[in-house]
Design an enzyme around this catalytic site. Structure first.
Site, PDB file in Angstrom:
ATOM      1  N   GLY A  10       0.773  -1.221   0.112  1.00  0.00           N
ATOM      2  CA  GLY A  10      -0.073  -0.148   0.096  1.00  0.00           C
ATOM      3  C   GLY A  10       0.918   1.209   0.032  1.00  0.00           C
ATOM      4  O   GLY A  10       1.804   1.397   0.655  1.00  0.00           O
ATOM      5  N   LEU A  73       1.182  -7.214  -5.831  1.00  0.00           N
ATOM      6  CA  LEU A  73       1.533  -8.405  -6.667  1.00  0.00           C
ATOM      7  C   LEU A  73       2.450  -9.512  -5.807  1.00  0.00           C
ATOM      8  O   LEU A  73       3.499  -9.031  -5.752  1.00  0.00           O
ATOM      9  CB  LEU A  73       2.187  -7.981  -8.278  1.00  0.00           C
ATOM     10  CG  LEU A  73       2.499  -9.284  -8.869  1.00  0.00           C
ATOM     11  CD1 LEU A  73       1.401  -9.433  -9.984  1.00  0.00           C
ATOM     12  CD2 LEU A  73       3.778  -9.354  -9.451  1.00  0.00           C
ATOM     13  N   GLY A 104       5.249  -7.386   4.013  1.00  0.00           N
ATOM     14  CA  GLY A 104       5.330  -8.253   3.025  1.00  0.00           C
ATOM     15  C   GLY A 104       6.618  -8.014   2.029  1.00  0.00           C
ATOM     16  O   GLY A 104       7.347  -8.961   1.707  1.00  0.00           O
ATOM     17  N   ILE A 126       1.611   2.575   6.607  1.00  0.00           N
ATOM     18  CA  ILE A 126       0.561   3.418   7.243  1.00  0.00           C
ATOM     19  C   ILE A 126       0.367   3.038   8.379  1.00  0.00           C
ATOM     20  O   ILE A 126      -0.069   3.805   9.653  1.00  0.00           O
ATOM     21  CB  ILE A 126      -0.439   3.838   6.207  1.00  0.00           C
ATOM     22  CG1 ILE A 126      -1.005   5.149   6.685  1.00  0.00           C
ATOM     23  CG2 ILE A 126      -1.661   2.927   6.507  1.00  0.00           C
ATOM     24  CD1 ILE A 126      -0.435   6.296   5.866  1.00  0.00           C
ATOM     25  N   ASP A 127       0.068   1.873   8.749  1.00  0.00           N
ATOM     26  CA  ASP A 127      -0.210   1.202  10.110  1.00  0.00           C
ATOM     27  C   ASP A 127       0.889   1.252  11.290  1.00  0.00           C
ATOM     28  O   ASP A 127       0.543   1.252  12.251  1.00  0.00           O
ATOM     29  CB  ASP A 127      -0.475  -0.266   9.997  1.00  0.00           C
ATOM     30  CG  ASP A 127      -1.785  -0.390   9.140  1.00  0.00           C
ATOM     31  OD1 ASP A 127      -2.543   0.477   8.900  1.00  0.00           O
ATOM     32  OD2 ASP A 127      -2.146  -1.871   8.715  1.00  0.00           O
ATOM     33  N   ARG A 171      -4.799  -2.831  10.280  1.00  0.00           N
ATOM     34  CA  ARG A 171      -4.996  -4.037   9.991  1.00  0.00           C
ATOM     35  C   ARG A 171      -4.921  -4.925  11.063  1.00  0.00           C
ATOM     36  O   ARG A 171      -5.860  -5.574  11.465  1.00  0.00           O
ATOM     37  CB  ARG A 171      -4.341  -4.510   8.946  1.00  0.00           C
ATOM     38  CG  ARG A 171      -4.652  -5.745   8.179  1.00  0.00           C
ATOM     39  CD  ARG A 171      -3.477  -6.214   7.356  1.00  0.00           C
ATOM     40  NE  ARG A 171      -3.366  -5.510   6.104  1.00  0.00           N
ATOM     41  CZ  ARG A 171      -4.089  -5.601   4.835  1.00  0.00           C
ATOM     42  NH1 ARG A 171      -4.705  -6.591   4.676  1.00  0.00           N
ATOM     43  NH2 ARG A 171      -3.505  -4.689   3.982  1.00  0.00           N
ATOM     44  N   GLU A 222      -9.991  -0.376  11.838  1.00  0.00           N
ATOM     45  CA  GLU A 222     -10.758  -1.485  10.847  1.00  0.00           C
ATOM     46  C   GLU A 222     -10.393  -2.880  11.063  1.00  0.00           C
ATOM     47  O   GLU A 222     -11.341  -3.748  10.720  1.00  0.00           O
ATOM     48  CB  GLU A 222     -10.559  -0.928   9.247  1.00  0.00           C
ATOM     49  CG  GLU A 222      -9.225  -1.149   8.676  1.00  0.00           C
ATOM     50  CD  GLU A 222      -9.060  -0.669   7.498  1.00  0.00           C
ATOM     51  OE1 GLU A 222     -10.207  -0.248   6.698  1.00  0.00           O
ATOM     52  OE2 GLU A 222      -8.101  -0.333   7.075  1.00  0.00           O
TER      53      GLU A 222
END
Ligand SMILES: Nc1ncnc2c1ncn2[C@@H]1O[C@H](COP(=O)(O)OP(=O)(O)O)[C@@H](O)[C@H]1O
Ligand SMILES: O=P(O)(O)OC[C@H]1O[C@](O)(COP(=O)(O)O)[C@@H](O)[C@@H]1O
Ligand SMILES: [Mg+2]
Length: 348
Positions: A10, A73, A104, A126-127, A171, A222
């Site tokens: 992201g 990807l 990741g 961002i997290d 997340r 979220e």
């Protein structure tokens, strides 16, 4: 030396500041040349690239997103994916790769390192939960965006005697919810690190009515888990927890409840000054580590100083909201609240 740069996962504000800083230090001080691989790991697999030099990285410091584009990807799903990456690097005469990304991306970088590719990582999410670093750029911008939204929600919630839930990103961890919730004076903060306790949330909401405020702001990450519902699993699709919570809180308290989700607004747009300087420090440090040929490392912020750590440390489980910050959140609320059922004034 010729160096490749890739941004994967992201996006978040500050990616361009890292790219600009790495290129400027590399070109001006080491005589490096750069190539940008575009669209995340797809660029290395399918040989998609763009030139990176003083001209193409000019005027991008304050620009959000990434001039290299990004994607999620998955190299592991591509037959011979790692070999294709190595072949692309060889075709471009690239000796080392700077990979800017989250857990990741760092896992992919570690896998590439294990097959002999020279990689140096730059932490991005961002997290703000990447292991091994105290802070990721982009997070400060997201907290500022969320705080401004929460400030605005106070006045409209007050005008209508409502509960308003603000769903923010996060997340696995609730850094944005915790920091923006504190900065915005939220009455309830819900994070994935702790299963949702509906009785406790309703008790906190009722307290705001009992004290005469007659409105409440809830900030929810979220990724928070609502037991015994479709929002219980940590691996579920993100988004929607605010709506689910609003329904149940309104049913249980009788207070009119609304929910908004800030979504990708938190990740878009120009980075704050803090994020620009942190990203710039990371970019400079990454190109230093590459030129020292110390590969398999990720630059990181530790106790306000830029250091570098083994990639292995970056792919450890996410770093959750720490006990001290949790302590600040609980310090601002009464210790022993009890949910007393549907409130008389709300039901009447
Ligand atoms: N365990 C892993 N091993 C190798 N590559 C991975 C791994 N996890 C993710 N990746 C690769 O990294 C990419 C980016 O990961 P993602 O989680 O989407 O973003 P981020 O890097 O921000 O965490 C994925 O699309 C995939 O190609
Ligand atoms: O961009 P997408 O695929 O919608 O993903 C959104 C999610 O990615 C994150 O921004 C962060 O994920 P990464 O660190 O893997 O990029 C989450 O906070 C957010 O909920
Ligand atoms: Mg990730």
């Amino acid at each position: 030396m010729r160096i490749g740069i890739v941004t994967a996962g992201g996006d978040c504000p500050g990616l361009n500041a890292v790219i600009r800083a790495a290129v400027r230090k590399g070109v001006l001080h080491y005589g490096n040349e750069f190539v940008g691989f575009t669209e995340g790991w797809r660029g290395l697999i399918e040989d998609l690239s763009m030139p990176l030099n003083l001209q193409t990285t000019d005027e991008i410091l304050s620009r959000g997103g990434t001039i290299l584009r990004s994607s999620r990807l998955d190299i592991r799903q591509v037959h011979g994916g790692y070999v294709k990456c190595m072949q692309t690097m060889a075709r471009h005469g690239v000796e080392a790769l700077i990979a800017i990304g989250g857990n990741g991306t760092q896992a992919a970088s570690l896998a590439l390192t294990e097959v002999g590719v020279n990689v140096v990582g730059v932490p991005k999410t961002i997290d703000n939960d990447l292991s091994g670093t105290d802070m990721c750029f982009g997070f400060d911008t997201a907290v500022n965006v969320a705080t401004e939204a929460i400030d605005r929600l106070h006045t409209t919630a007050e005008a209508h005697n409502r509960v308003i839930i603000c769903e923010v990103m996060g997340r696995h961890t609730g850094w944005i919810a915790a920091c923006a919730g504190l900065a915005g004076g939220a009455h309830v903060i819900v994070i994935p690190e702790r299963p949702i306790d509906l009785d406790d949330i309703c008790a906190q909401v009722q307290y705001e009515w009992q004290e005469g405020r007659q409105y409440a702001i809830i900030v929810a990450a979220e990724g928070a888990h609502l037991p015994n519902t479709e929002w219980a699993s940590p691996s579920r699709k993100l988004g929607g927890i605010g709506v689910a919570l609003a329904k149940v809180i309104e049913e249980r308290t009788g207070y009119e409840t609304r929910s908004i989700s800030l979504g990708h607004v938190q990740r878009g747009g120009t980075p704050t000054a803090y994020d620009r300087q942190l990203a710039t420090r990371y970019g400079v440090a990454a190109v230093d580590v590459v030129n020292e040929r110390r590969y398999g490392r990720m630059v990181a912020l530790k106790n306000s100083v830029i250091v570098d750590i083994p990639l292995e440390d970056a792919v450890a489980p996410p770093r959750g909201v720490d006990a001290q910050l949790m302590g600040v959140i609980t310090a601002l609320r009464p210790p022993a609240l009890k949910y007393s059922g549907l409130s008389a004034e709300a039901s009447g």
